[in-house]
Motif scaffolding. Structure first.
Motif, PDB file in Angstrom:
ATOM      1  N   LYS A 121       3.747   2.079   9.573  1.00  0.00           N
ATOM      2  CA  LYS A 121       4.189   3.392   9.080  1.00  0.00           C
ATOM      3  C   LYS A 121       5.608   3.727   9.539  1.00  0.00           C
ATOM      4  CE  LYS A 121      -0.425   5.395   8.728  1.00  0.00           C
ATOM      5  NZ  LYS A 121      -1.360   6.398   9.260  1.00  0.00           N
ATOM      6  N   TYR A 122       6.081   3.034  10.562  1.00  0.00           N
ATOM      7  CA  TYR A 122       7.429   3.281  11.078  1.00  0.00           C
ATOM      8  C   TYR A 122       8.502   2.471  10.350  1.00  0.00           C
ATOM      9  CZ  TYR A 122       5.099   5.788  14.797  1.00  0.00           C
ATOM     10  OH  TYR A 122       4.341   6.682  15.491  1.00  0.00           O
ATOM     11  N   ALA A 123       8.111   1.670   9.381  1.00  0.00           N
ATOM     12  CA  ALA A 123       9.074   0.872   8.620  1.00  0.00           C
ATOM     13  C   ALA A 123       9.949   1.775   7.760  1.00  0.00           C
ATOM     14  CB  ALA A 123       8.337  -0.136   7.732  1.00  0.00           C
ATOM     15  N   ASN A 124      11.204   1.383   7.597  1.00  0.00           N
ATOM     16  CA  ASN A 124      12.116   2.129   6.730  1.00  0.00           C
ATOM     17  C   ASN A 124      11.771   1.939   5.262  1.00  0.00           C
ATOM     18  OD1 ASN A 124      13.630   3.266   8.791  1.00  0.00           O
ATOM     19  ND2 ASN A 124      14.958   1.484   8.930  1.00  0.00           N
ATOM     20  N   THR A 125      11.154   0.797   4.951  1.00  0.00           N
ATOM     21  CA  THR A 125      10.716   0.519   3.582  1.00  0.00           C
ATOM     22  C   THR A 125       9.267   0.039   3.648  1.00  0.00           C
ATOM     23  OG1 THR A 125      11.520  -1.756   3.704  1.00  0.00           O
ATOM     24  CG2 THR A 125      13.029  -0.115   2.776  1.00  0.00           C
ATOM     25  N   LYS A 126       8.577   0.081   2.541  1.00  0.00           N
ATOM     26  CA  LYS A 126       7.171  -0.336   2.506  1.00  0.00           C
ATOM     27  C   LYS A 126       7.073  -1.824   2.835  1.00  0.00           C
ATOM     28  CE  LYS A 126       2.997  -0.150  -0.328  1.00  0.00           C
ATOM     29  NZ  LYS A 126       2.216  -0.573   0.795  1.00  0.00           N
ATOM     30  N   ILE A 127       6.117  -2.140   3.670  1.00  0.00           N
ATOM     31  CA  ILE A 127       5.884  -3.533   4.042  1.00  0.00           C
ATOM     32  C   ILE A 127       4.463  -3.921   3.642  1.00  0.00           C
ATOM     33  CG2 ILE A 127       5.255  -2.928   6.409  1.00  0.00           C
ATOM     34  CD1 ILE A 127       6.664  -5.576   7.238  1.00  0.00           C
ATOM     35  N   GLU A 128       4.348  -5.019   2.921  1.00  0.00           N
ATOM     36  CA  GLU A 128       3.041  -5.529   2.507  1.00  0.00           C
ATOM     37  C   GLU A 128       2.452  -6.340   3.658  1.00  0.00           C
ATOM     38  OE1 GLU A 128       1.075  -8.464  -0.904  1.00  0.00           O
ATOM     39  OE2 GLU A 128       3.240  -8.172  -0.857  1.00  0.00           O
ATOM     40  N   ILE A 129       1.181  -6.148   3.928  1.00  0.00           N
ATOM     41  CA  ILE A 129       0.516  -6.888   4.997  1.00  0.00           C
ATOM     42  C   ILE A 129      -0.705  -7.591   4.420  1.00  0.00           C
ATOM     43  CG2 ILE A 129      -0.621  -6.766   7.239  1.00  0.00           C
ATOM     44  CD1 ILE A 129       0.944  -4.135   7.723  1.00  0.00           C
ATOM     45  N   ILE A 130      -0.714  -8.913   4.544  1.00  0.00           N
ATOM     46  CA  ILE A 130      -1.865  -9.714   4.128  1.00  0.00           C
ATOM     47  C   ILE A 130      -2.535 -10.199   5.405  1.00  0.00           C
ATOM     48  CG2 ILE A 130      -2.658 -11.783   2.928  1.00  0.00           C
ATOM     49  CD1 ILE A 130      -0.358 -11.352   0.957  1.00  0.00           C
ATOM     50  N   LYS A 131      -3.780  -9.787   5.584  1.00  0.00           N
ATOM     51  CA  LYS A 131      -4.493 -10.007   6.843  1.00  0.00           C
ATOM     52  C   LYS A 131      -5.498 -11.147   6.753  1.00  0.00           C
ATOM     53  CE  LYS A 131      -4.260  -5.059   7.739  1.00  0.00           C
ATOM     54  NZ  LYS A 131      -4.986  -3.844   8.081  1.00  0.00           N
ATOM     55  N   GLU A 132      -5.585 -11.878   7.851  1.00  0.00           N
ATOM     56  CA  GLU A 132      -6.654 -12.846   8.095  1.00  0.00           C
ATOM     57  C   GLU A 132      -6.730 -13.968   7.061  1.00  0.00           C
ATOM     58  OE1 GLU A 132     -10.307 -10.754   9.096  1.00  0.00           O
ATOM     59  OE2 GLU A 132      -9.129  -9.140  10.010  1.00  0.00           O
ATOM     60  N   LEU A 133      -5.581 -14.412   6.562  1.00  0.00           N
ATOM     61  CA  LEU A 133      -5.526 -15.532   5.626  1.00  0.00           C
ATOM     62  C   LEU A 133      -5.680 -16.829   6.420  1.00  0.00           C
ATOM     63  CD1 LEU A 133      -5.110 -16.347   2.651  1.00  0.00           C
ATOM     64  CD2 LEU A 133      -2.658 -16.473   3.140  1.00  0.00           C
ATOM     65  N   HIS A 134      -6.697 -17.583   6.134  1.00  0.00           N
ATOM     66  CA  HIS A 134      -7.048 -18.816   6.854  1.00  0.00           C
ATOM     67  C   HIS A 134      -7.311 -18.535   8.337  1.00  0.00           C
ATOM     68  CE1 HIS A 134      -5.268 -21.692   3.595  1.00  0.00           C
ATOM     69  NE2 HIS A 134      -6.068 -20.765   3.087  1.00  0.00           N
ATOM     70  N   ARG A 135      -7.947 -17.417   8.578  1.00  0.00           N
ATOM     71  CA  ARG A 135      -8.239 -16.952   9.941  1.00  0.00           C
ATOM     72  C   ARG A 135      -9.009 -17.990  10.759  1.00  0.00           C
ATOM     73  NH1 ARG A 135     -12.500 -12.238  11.312  1.00  0.00           N
ATOM     74  NH2 ARG A 135     -12.187 -12.159  13.566  1.00  0.00           N
TER      75      ARG A 135
END
Length: 145
Positions: free
Chosen positions: A120-134
């Motif tokens: 939420k503190y990013a100046n621009t939106k950041i996409e986060i893809i979680k747990e890929l090949h976890r």
């Protein structure tokens, strides 16, 4: 290449690293930074794989402070310190495999943070893809224990 192929490269780096973490930086479909050479505590306790990959990308392409639009692929979810650097550099996407809790449970104590709250503190939106090949990344953590 796909997210799956890039995350596998980060996981492969973690397999060969002194400490079981790996990261790459991709911009314009090119790997421009890697954490192969040094990771966690090789030079200092602040030399995490994510920071080493960011430093590598910055040096290789003279992109200090200009990694906007880049993606970072990491074998383990970024800690608070690494997340700060990722946000500062303006990455547009993070892809990670194991979680901080996985690292805590299988390798070493971690300060568990909420990556979505930090984003939420990013100046621009950041996409986060979680747990890929976890599961692949968890196996690396277990093997280093």
């Amino acid at each position: 290449m796909t997210d799956e192929q890039y995350i596998d490269i980060a996981i492969d780096i973690s397999k060969k690293a002194k400490y079981p973490y790996g990261a790459i930086v991709v911009k314009d479909d090119e790997i421009i930074g890697r954490s192969d050479d040094r990771t966690l505590m090789e030079t200092s306790m602040y030399s995490h794989a994510k920071l080493e990959a960011i430093e590598s990308a910055s040096k290789n392409k003279n992109l200090y402070g200009d990694l906007k639009g880049a993606t970072i692929y990491v074998s383990c979810e970024p800690c608070m310190m690494c997340m700060g650097a990722i946000l500062y550099e303006g990455f547009s996407k993070i892809v990670y495999a194991a979680t901080l809790q996985d690292s805590n449970d299988n390798y070493c104590p971690e300060m568990i943070t909420n990556i979505d709250e930090l984003a939420k503190y990013a100046n621009t939106k950041i996409e986060i893809i979680k747990e890929l090949h976890r599961e692949k990344a968890i196996e690396v953590l277990k093997q280093h224990k």
